[in-house]
Design a protein around this motif. Structure first.
Motif, short mmCIF file in Angstrom:
data_model
loop_
_atom_site.label_atom_id
_atom_site.label_comp_id
_atom_site.label_asym_id
_atom_site.label_seq_id
_atom_site.Cartn_x
_atom_site.Cartn_y
_atom_site.Cartn_z
N GLU A 222 -7.28 -11.06 -8.93
CA GLU A 222 -7.17 -10.05 -9.76
C GLU A 222 -7.67 -8.76 -9.35
O GLU A 222 -6.76 -7.67 -9.44
CB GLU A 222 -8.33 -10.05 -10.90
N GLN A 223 -8.36 -8.80 -8.31
CA GLN A 223 -8.76 -7.58 -7.18
C GLN A 223 -7.48 -6.97 -6.78
O GLN A 223 -7.35 -5.77 -6.54
CB GLN A 223 -9.97 -7.63 -6.61
N ALA A 224 -6.96 -7.96 -6.09
CA ALA A 224 -5.77 -7.77 -5.03
C ALA A 224 -4.54 -7.18 -5.94
O ALA A 224 -3.88 -6.35 -5.52
CB ALA A 224 -5.16 -8.92 -4.53
N HIS A 225 -4.27 -7.83 -7.46
CA HIS A 225 -3.51 -7.09 -8.04
C HIS A 225 -3.59 -5.64 -8.14
O HIS A 225 -2.90 -4.85 -8.62
CB HIS A 225 -3.54 -7.93 -9.54
N ASP A 226 -4.90 -5.32 -8.81
CA ASP A 226 -5.43 -3.93 -8.98
C ASP A 226 -5.00 -3.06 -7.76
O ASP A 226 -4.68 -1.83 -7.92
CB ASP A 226 -6.76 -3.86 -9.26
N MET A 227 -5.59 -3.72 -6.51
CA MET A 227 -5.10 -2.86 -5.36
C MET A 227 -3.66 -2.50 -5.25
O MET A 227 -3.15 -1.42 -4.71
CB MET A 227 -5.69 -3.58 -4.27
N ASN A 228 -2.83 -3.60 -5.53
CA ASN A 228 -1.10 -3.39 -5.38
C ASN A 228 -0.76 -2.30 -6.56
O ASN A 228 0.09 -1.34 -6.23
CB ASN A 228 -0.51 -4.60 -5.69
N PHE A 229 -1.39 -2.34 -7.58
CA PHE A 229 -1.17 -0.91 -8.61
C PHE A 229 -1.70 0.23 -7.89
O PHE A 229 -1.07 1.07 -8.00
CB PHE A 229 -1.85 -1.41 -9.70
N GLU A 230 -2.56 0.15 -7.40
CA GLU A 230 -3.06 1.40 -6.55
C GLU A 230 -2.09 1.92 -5.60
O GLU A 230 -1.82 3.09 -5.40
CB GLU A 230 -4.54 1.21 -6.05
N LEU A 231 -1.56 0.95 -5.12
CA LEU A 231 -0.50 1.06 -3.66
C LEU A 231 0.60 1.81 -4.50
O LEU A 231 1.40 2.97 -3.80
CB LEU A 231 -0.17 -0.31 -2.93
N VAL A 232 0.97 1.37 -5.63
CA VAL A 232 2.31 1.80 -6.17
C VAL A 232 2.08 3.44 -6.44
O VAL A 232 2.83 4.29 -6.36
CB VAL A 232 2.64 0.99 -7.67
N LEU A 233 0.96 3.68 -7.05
CA LEU A 233 0.36 5.07 -7.39
C LEU A 233 0.57 5.79 -6.08
O LEU A 233 0.80 6.88 -6.02
CB LEU A 233 -0.98 5.07 -7.87
N GLU A 234 0.01 5.45 -4.95
CA GLU A 234 -0.09 6.08 -3.47
C GLU A 234 1.20 6.35 -3.19
O GLU A 234 1.65 7.50 -2.66
CB GLU A 234 -0.91 5.24 -2.73
N ASP A 235 2.39 5.27 -3.49
CA ASP A 235 3.55 5.44 -2.78
C ASP A 235 4.17 6.43 -3.57
O ASP A 235 5.01 7.35 -3.13
CB ASP A 235 4.64 4.05 -2.97
N VAL A 236 4.01 6.78 -4.89
CA VAL A 236 4.62 7.61 -5.77
C VAL A 236 4.09 9.13 -5.34
O VAL A 236 4.95 9.91 -5.13
CB VAL A 236 4.32 7.32 -7.21
N GLU A 237 3.02 9.08 -5.10
CA GLU A 237 2.20 10.48 -4.60
C GLU A 237 3.04 10.61 -3.19
O GLU A 237 2.93 12.20 -3.15
CB GLU A 237 0.73 10.08 -4.44
N ALA A 238 3.41 9.79 -2.41
CA ALA A 238 3.72 10.22 -1.09
C ALA A 238 5.10 10.16 -1.03
O ALA A 238 5.68 10.56 0.01
CB ALA A 238 3.02 9.21 -0.13
N ASP A 239 5.78 10.11 -2.03
CA ASP A 239 7.23 10.29 -2.21
C ASP A 239 7.82 9.21 -1.42
O ASP A 239 9.02 9.49 -0.77
CB ASP A 239 7.79 11.69 -1.85
N ASN A 240 7.25 8.08 -1.11
CA ASN A 240 7.93 6.84 -0.56
C ASN A 240 8.88 6.23 -1.47
O ASN A 240 8.76 5.90 -2.66
CB ASN A 240 6.83 6.01 -0.29
N VAL A 241 9.97 6.23 -0.73
CA VAL A 241 11.34 5.50 -1.79
C VAL A 241 11.17 3.95 -1.70
O VAL A 241 11.31 3.66 -0.48
CB VAL A 241 12.73 6.19 -1.04
N MET A 242 11.11 3.32 -2.42
CA MET A 242 11.28 1.83 -2.47
C MET A 242 12.73 1.35 -2.07
O MET A 242 13.42 1.85 -2.30
CB MET A 242 10.78 1.26 -3.90
N ASP A 243 12.67 0.13 -1.58
CA ASP A 243 13.76 -0.51 -1.14
C ASP A 243 13.46 -1.87 -1.08
O ASP A 243 12.62 -2.47 -0.79
CB ASP A 243 14.23 -0.18 0.21
N VAL A 244 14.45 -2.81 -1.63
CA VAL A 244 14.18 -4.22 -1.60
C VAL A 244 14.21 -4.99 -0.19
O VAL A 244 13.55 -6.11 -0.39
CB VAL A 244 15.33 -4.86 -2.52
#
Length: 255
Positions: A222-244
């Motif tokens: 559960e904590q790792a899941h929350d950290m992954n959500f934080e990671l998504v927010l950090e990527d958005v803030e950093a303008d990191n473009v996702m790629d498969v």
């Protein structure tokens, strides 16, 4: 140089390594625990070494500061060591400390300076380069090494070359990998954790080809899941473009 510093340096290195291995969490210097006591005791040893070998002492100070998660202190210490005559081994330790602090772009900077096929411990350094996300750089060096007759064909090499082919096709450069990993580093520092980094390559022709950096952390699912959500927010803030073709993912290994 006084004959005492070298064995003393090795003893301090062993104590720093043992303290780091004792916990994947940064030392809480404000508390009183067996780990924080040992951390303070190591500082005393470094201060004594400073009187006879300041270059080595500053290098050790950088690694010691890294145990606490102190980026500014670690960087300042390694810069002082460099000013006094830094060696390749010292720069390698600086790179490792940056990796431990989640500074992947900064670790790649040192990796670019260090990696030449004729370097005696090139293979060991290359492993750290892969952990820093420098897949393309490492693949280039493997090709250069092979061209000069350097025998290098192990499982890591095969994974690197396969990952490189996937990332080239996706136009995903090392610097872009590092930026994604840097955002993960921000999340790790917020939780005062060091991750075990495991690059994973999936290659099923016609189905899926991608590279995933698994960051194993000692937390619950559960904590790792929350950290992954934080990671998504950090990527958005950093303008990191996702790629498969590339992903970074926290995995809870145990609570």
């Amino acid at each position: 140089m006084n004959a005492i510093p070298q064995p003393k340096t090795h003893q301090i290195v062993d104590r720093i390594n043992a303290l780091q291995a004792a916990s994947p969490r940064f030392i809480d210097a404000s508390g009183i625990t067996p780990l924080s006591r040992e951390w303070r005791a190591i500082r005393h040893e470094i201060d004594q070494l400073m009187r006879v070998d300041a270059c080595a002492a500053w290098e050790l100070m950088g690694s010691w500061r890294g145990l606490e998660g102190d980026i500014e202190g670690a960087e300042a210490a390694f810069r002082n060591s460099r000013a006094l005559g830094q060696s390749d081994v010292s720069r390698e330790n600086w790179m490792i400390t940056r990796l431990n602090l989640g500074l992947f772009s900064a670790a790649q900077e040192i990796y670019r300076e260090l990696t030449e096929p004729q370097t005696a411990d090139f293979m060991a350094i290359a492993q750290y380069g892969v952990l820093a996300g420098a897949i393309g750089r490492t693949a280039q060096l493997i090709k250069r090494a092979r061209a000069t007759g350097f025998e290098w064909d192990d499982e890591m090499t095969r994974r690197v070359m396969e990952a490189d082919s996937i990332l080239i096709a996706a136009h995903f450069a090392d610097e872009r990998i590092a930026r994604h990993l840097d955002t993960a580093g921000s999340v790790l520092r917020r939780h005062r954790l060091r991750a075990s980094v495991v690059p994973h390559v999936t290659s099923e022709e016609g189905v899926f080809r991608g590279v995933t950096y698994l960051l194993n952390v000692p937390v619950s699912f559960e904590q790792a899941h929350d950290m992954n959500f934080e990671l998504v927010l950090e990527d958005v803030e950093a303008d990191n473009v996702m790629d498969v073709a590339f992903d970074v993912h926290f995995a809870g290994v145990h609570a």
